[in-house]
Design a protein around this motif. Structure first.
Motif, PDB file in Angstrom:
ATOM      1  N   SER A  13      -5.777   1.874  10.723  1.00 55.39           N
ATOM      2  CA  SER A  13      -4.335   1.868  10.765  1.00 55.39           C
ATOM      3  C   SER A  13      -3.898   0.647  11.191  1.00 55.39           C
ATOM      4  N   ILE A  16      -4.466  -2.206   9.052  1.00 58.66           N
ATOM      5  CA  ILE A  16      -3.525  -2.088   7.704  1.00 58.66           C
ATOM      6  C   ILE A  16      -2.161  -2.870   8.200  1.00 58.66           C
ATOM      7  N   LEU A 150      -0.178  12.040   0.132  1.00 56.50           N
ATOM      8  CA  LEU A 150      -0.686  11.159   1.305  1.00 56.50           C
ATOM      9  C   LEU A 150      -0.901  12.224   2.396  1.00 56.50           C
ATOM     10  N   GLN A 296      -0.073   3.959   6.346  1.00 59.28           N
ATOM     11  CA  GLN A 296      -0.451   4.209   4.907  1.00 59.28           C
ATOM     12  C   GLN A 296       0.632   4.740   4.178  1.00 59.28           C
ATOM     13  N   ASP A 299       2.579   1.160   3.031  1.00 63.94           N
ATOM     14  CA  ASP A 299       1.638   0.631   2.250  1.00 63.94           C
ATOM     15  C   ASP A 299       1.676   1.189   0.887  1.00 63.94           C
ATOM     16  N   SER A 316      -6.446  11.498   4.597  1.00 71.50           N
ATOM     17  CA  SER A 316      -6.665  10.770   5.505  1.00 71.50           C
ATOM     18  C   SER A 316      -7.989  11.349   6.362  1.00 71.50           C
TER      19      SER A 316
END
Ligand code: AHR
Length: 335
Positions: A13, A16, A150, A296, A299, A316
């Motif tokens: 994370s 990212i 997600l 996430q 993104d 996840s």
């Protein structure tokens, strides 16, 4: 013992976030700096999109961490976020989506409180050209009404809880189940996954199963009812989240039994409260469900806005935690 990748997940994370905030698309004005061929549109950046989020409520420690992750990530990336809290009411969530459609946001993220009843409003978003991303919870709608989901594999979480509990009770128990919000994806799926594995353990009997709505107060109330009805007959609890487990732990102690000893308890989330309970010896295990989905989500949202292909399901990463190193693990927990 921690079976899996929480640390790795946090690192990913952070990575990212780092990559995203250092990447040209996140820096001020790729649009201005990169000359484009005539007629070719420059990719949009975090700074020039508006993203809506229809959160379901604030019913648990998990949810608060999820909201925090979304808000903090938006701020860190310089995204204009329009955030709504539906206070666990589907009507409010539908109103929030409609309001976001009127505001012409670029993407709508939503954690649907329950699975059913979304088709019409998602169709309205589709007609307005606004993609929907399901975050944390699924909705039962045709695939073309949302761009991506997600979140966790809730069925596997239920299976893992059953495996862990079977091990703790040597395959023999009279157990009660604290179910999450009725008709919510995590409640439906954990219920299903748990039973799938339990089929292999004929001496593990579910003597009762009721909803505690994912809250500590309701978890306590339902457990009090179970204890009143079945008393010492109960030897194990499967709770669909940690908040309800913490309520159940209070009920069991007040009843005069030792939670974690007389009655084994396994739940889902791996929240701070669960780690403290494992350290105190009142909770036997927690199956992780990761709420830190902000990096996430954004993104994914930017990719969708820029017309990139995204997977229909972005899972996840999650693990399982036990009391033996809960004390060591607690400082690493972000929620
Ligand atoms: O959808 C995820 C679930 O919702 C979490 O397990 C629970 O704590 C929350 O309320």
């Amino acid at each position: 013992m921690k079976i899996s990748r929480t640390l790795m997940m946090s690192a990913v994370s952070v990575l990212i976030l780092a990559v995203v905030s250092c990447s040209p698309s996140a820096s001020q004005g790729l649009t201005q700096q990169t000359p484009n061929a005539p007629g070719v549109q420059a990719p949009r950046t975090y700074q020039d999109v508006i993203i809506g989020f229809a959160q379901l409520g604030a019913e648990s420690e998990w949810r608060s961490a999820n909201t925090k992750s979304i808000k903090e990530t938006a701020e860190a990336l310089g995204i204009e976020l329009r955030f709504y809290d539906a206070q666990q009411k589907q009507d409010n969530q539908i109103k929030a989506v409609r309001s976001l459609i009127v505001q012409k946001v670029d993407v709508i993220g939503i954690s649907p409180n329950v699975e059913s009843g979304w088709e019409q409003v998602f169709q309205e978003a589709k007609d307005a050209g606004i993609p929907i991303i399901l975050v944390d919870r699924r909705a039962t709608v045709p695939d073309d009404l949302y761009r991506a989901y997600l979140g966790s594999d809730f069925v596997e979480e239920g299976r893992n809880a059953a495996r862990v509990l079977a091990n703790l009770v040597n395959g023999k128990a009279n157990l009660v189940e604290l179910v999450g919000t009725v008709d919510s994806a995590p409640a439906n799926d954990r219920y299903k996954g748990f039973r799938e594995v339990l089929k292999n353990y004929p001496e593990m009997k579910i003597i009762d199963s009721q909803s505690g709505d994912f809250t500590r107060a309701k978890g306590k109330e339902v457990m009090e009812g179970f204890l009143k009805q079945y008393g010492k007959e109960i030897t194990a609890v499967f709770s669909h989240n940690d908040d309800m487990s913490l309520g159940a732990i209070e009920a069991i102690s007040e009843y005069g039994l030792k939670p974690g000893v007389d009655i084994k308890i396994v739940s889902v989330d791996a929240s701070h409260g669960a780690f403290e309970a494992m350290i105190a010896g009142t909770l036997n295990a927690t199956v992780e469900c990761n709420p830190l989905l902000g990096p996430q989500f954004f993104d994914l949202a930017l990719k969708v806005i820029n017309g990139e292909n995204v997977p229909k399901w972005v899972p996840s990463n999650e693990g399982i935690f036990f009391p033996d190193n809960a004390r060591e693990e607690l400082p690493n927990r972000k929620y």
